[in-house]
Design a protein around this motif. Structure first.
Motif, short mmCIF file in Angstrom:
data_model
loop_
_atom_site.label_atom_id
_atom_site.label_comp_id
_atom_site.label_asym_id
_atom_site.label_seq_id
_atom_site.Cartn_x
_atom_site.Cartn_y
_atom_site.Cartn_z
N LEU A 78 0.75 4.93 1.79
CA LEU A 78 1.36 3.81 2.55
C LEU A 78 0.62 3.42 3.55
O LEU A 78 0.36 2.58 4.00
N CYS A 79 0.24 4.47 4.37
CA CYS A 79 -0.58 4.24 5.70
C CYS A 79 -1.41 5.28 5.91
O CYS A 79 -1.10 6.56 5.33
N ILE A 80 -2.62 5.28 6.28
CA ILE A 80 -3.77 6.45 6.41
C ILE A 80 -3.69 7.17 7.65
O ILE A 80 -4.27 8.05 7.80
N ASP A 81 -2.86 6.71 8.57
CA ASP A 81 -2.33 7.45 9.95
C ASP A 81 -0.87 7.23 10.00
O ASP A 81 -0.52 6.11 10.59
N PRO A 82 -0.01 8.12 9.54
CA PRO A 82 1.32 7.89 9.69
C PRO A 82 1.99 7.63 11.09
O PRO A 82 2.87 7.21 11.21
N SER A 83 1.15 8.04 12.19
CA SER A 83 1.62 7.86 13.49
C SER A 83 1.23 6.27 14.11
O SER A 83 1.74 5.83 14.80
N LEU A 84 0.57 5.65 13.12
CA LEU A 84 0.10 4.22 13.45
C LEU A 84 0.26 3.45 12.29
O LEU A 84 -0.90 2.85 11.89
N CYS A 85 1.48 3.52 11.54
CA CYS A 85 1.52 2.93 10.19
C CYS A 85 1.25 1.39 10.31
O CYS A 85 0.72 0.80 9.35
N ARG A 86 1.78 0.83 11.10
CA ARG A 86 1.62 -0.74 11.25
C ARG A 86 -0.04 -1.06 11.39
O ARG A 86 -0.62 -2.04 10.75
N GLU A 87 -0.78 -0.37 12.07
CA GLU A 87 -2.17 -0.51 12.21
C GLU A 87 -3.15 -0.01 11.16
O GLU A 87 -4.01 -0.45 10.75
N THR A 88 -2.59 0.99 10.51
CA THR A 88 -3.20 1.64 9.29
C THR A 88 -2.68 1.46 7.96
O THR A 88 -2.76 2.31 7.09
N GLY A 89 -1.77 0.36 7.69
CA GLY A 89 -1.11 0.28 6.50
C GLY A 89 -1.99 0.08 5.33
O GLY A 89 -3.06 -0.68 5.59
N TYR A 90 -1.70 0.71 4.39
CA TYR A 90 -2.72 0.55 3.02
C TYR A 90 -1.74 -0.08 1.80
O TYR A 90 -1.73 -1.23 1.79
N PHE A 91 -0.74 0.82 1.08
CA PHE A 91 -0.22 0.18 0.16
C PHE A 91 1.13 -0.19 0.68
O PHE A 91 2.14 -0.50 -0.13
N ALA A 92 1.57 -0.11 1.91
CA ALA A 92 2.84 -0.18 2.76
C ALA A 92 3.44 -1.40 2.16
O ALA A 92 4.74 -1.47 1.65
#
Length: 466
Positions: A151-165
């Motif tokens: 979903l994100c490649i840095d869960p603490s920064l999911c908005r900035e590092t979203g992938y399949f989210a």
């Protein structure tokens, strides 16, 4: 590639996409149906039943590309490359993505030693001595198939590092798919290939087969064909996996494969990455600081540009004026010129053979690709006293900004393929594009209405008829 690795994915950039790039206010995609047909397709999606098995949306398995899986590491090393690097890290900690490692002074030196591989003369690779790396699971479900790692490649920064989210959210909200049941993922350590000799990924293909069979039965015994959705390098992993499954098994368990941004003919960028490093997607991180780590990754051999897409044209000119094409002989000459060593060459011999463009996947394929964007085509390292440490002069062609259109289109040679290009949408932005979401939902509707449930009779096991 996302963040400091500068490879084929760029999840860290996706949050900054403008409405225009995401498909709002944009011209229709090339190959898109007329407005009337599109409205009828949307109506079909809305009317499609969501419950039970017959007519329900099929289960989906997401397969990430390079840089698209959250990874953790821990280590107990005998030495470190710099005094400020930690020799012992007992608890699992972020390693991909670990943004603090890239921007803390000297941090990239420590990160690179932990993340690089050792290539051996027998064609295999291992982690650095004393280092362990695993797929990071942040939710309750820590089994293969859980969504969280992609979903994100840095869960603490999911908005900035979203992938399949965003795509996963769309599949949940619009198709009613349930995480862990009918919406699953097949993450992997993207430094390695995914064949049986690929270190921690050695069981990936076996696990994917079991995951598809499990997803097929997710609605209570009535088997339903599964749809695979891959991105970038994940498409090459899926292709190799499909080519090693029997046609009977594929007919029984798979309804369709959606390949997004699949670099079937490789990418010229990998030549530049091997020569002088590639950190384009992380401003401020010097390319040379990640070059040594990037050179050890097995996956790069899968992504090297191929003659099927680049022909006999020169892709790279070295500091001494030597020209290199994508032929096997020229690649070997380039490896020698770069001093990459016997282990690198042995890994290349193994991994490059995994890509077979002659054998069709044996399933219905919907290939989606960005188009009409400036895409690197060739490199010239002459004119600098720094040799391979210089950044080259470049020429460009068209593609999705990472992969050329010639490479993306190679899948059109196979039967049962629908290929659609999205003008102005780049390699990773497709994972946030509304037009792409609608096309995938339409594909799920097609699979549901044309296959529905089935009676799978393989290895003596029979599922319920619908």
């Amino acid at each position: 590639r996302g963040a400091a690795r500068g490879r084929l994915e760029g999840p860290a950039r996706m949050a900054a996409r403008s409405d225009f790039e995401r498909g709002r206010g944009r011209a229709p995609v090339r190959g898109c149906p007329t407005l009337l047909v599109a409205l009828l397709a949307a109506l079909l999606v809305l009317l499609l039943p969501r419950g039970g098995c017959a007519g329900a949306y099929p289960p989906v398995v997401l397969v990430p590309g390079a840089g698209g899986t959250y990874l953790q590491a821990r280590w107990n090393k005998t030495s470190v490359p710099a005094p400020w690097c930690t020799r012992i890290q007992r608890e699992w900690t972020d390693v991909w993505l670990a943004l603090d490692s890239f921007f803390v002074p000297g941090g990239i030196t420590c990160w690179s030693q932990n993340f690089r591989l050792v290539n051996w003369a027998n064609g295999t690779s291992t982690n650095m001595p004393g280092v362990e790396v695993r797929v990071g699971y942040t939710g309750r479900d820590k089994s293969f198939g859980a969504l969280e790692p992609v979903l994100c490649i840095d869960p603490s920064l999911c908005r900035e590092t979203g992938y399949f989210a965003e795509l996963a959210r769309a599949l949940q909200e619009r198709a009613g798919l349930a995480p862990g049941e009918t919406l699953l993922a097949a993450p992997y350590d993207h430094r390695y290939a995914t064949d049986a000799d690929a270190g921690p990924n050695a069981d990936w293909e076996v696990n994917l087969t079991a995951l598809v069979e499990r997803a097929s039965q997710s609605r209570g015994g009535a088997a339903q064909r599964v749809v695979l959705v891959s991105h970038s390098l994940g498409g090459l992993a899926v292709l190799h996996w499909l080519q090693n499954r029997t046609q009977a098994w594929k007919d029984a368990y798979l309804g369709s494969w959606v390949a997004i941004s699949a670099p079937f003919g490789g990418s010229a960028k990998v030549f530049r990455m091997l020569a002088s490093g590639d950190s384009d997607l992380v401003p401020g991180v010097p390319s040379l600081s990640v070059r040594d780590e990037q050179r050890t990754a097995e996956a790069e051999h899968w992504l090297l540009p191929r003659p099927e897409a680049y022909g006999t044209k020169t892709v790279l000119t070295g500091p001494d004026g030597t020209n290199y094409t994508t032929s096997y002989a020229d690649k070997r000459r380039l490896f020698d010129a770069l001093g990459l060593g016997n282990g690198f060459v042995a890994v290349h011999e193994r991994v490059s053979r995994l890509l077979d463009l002659e054998t069709p996947p044996g399933v219905r394929l919907l290939a989606l690709a960005g188009a009409d964007l400036k895409t690197e085509q060739s490199y010239d390292y002459r004119g600098s006293s720094k040799g391979w440490d210089a950044q080259p002069a470049m020429t460009y062609n068209v593609g999705d900004s990472v992969v050329s259109s010639a490479s993306l289109r190679l899948c059109k040679q196979w039967p049962n393929v629908t290929y659609i290009e999205y003008a102005g949408v780049d390699h990773t932005a497709l994972l946030q594009d509304e037009f792409v979401f609608r096309k995938i939902l339409s594909e799920l509707a097609h699979v549901a209405t044309h296959t529905g449930c089935h009676s799978a009779r393989l290895d003596g096991a029979a599922s319920a008829e619908c």
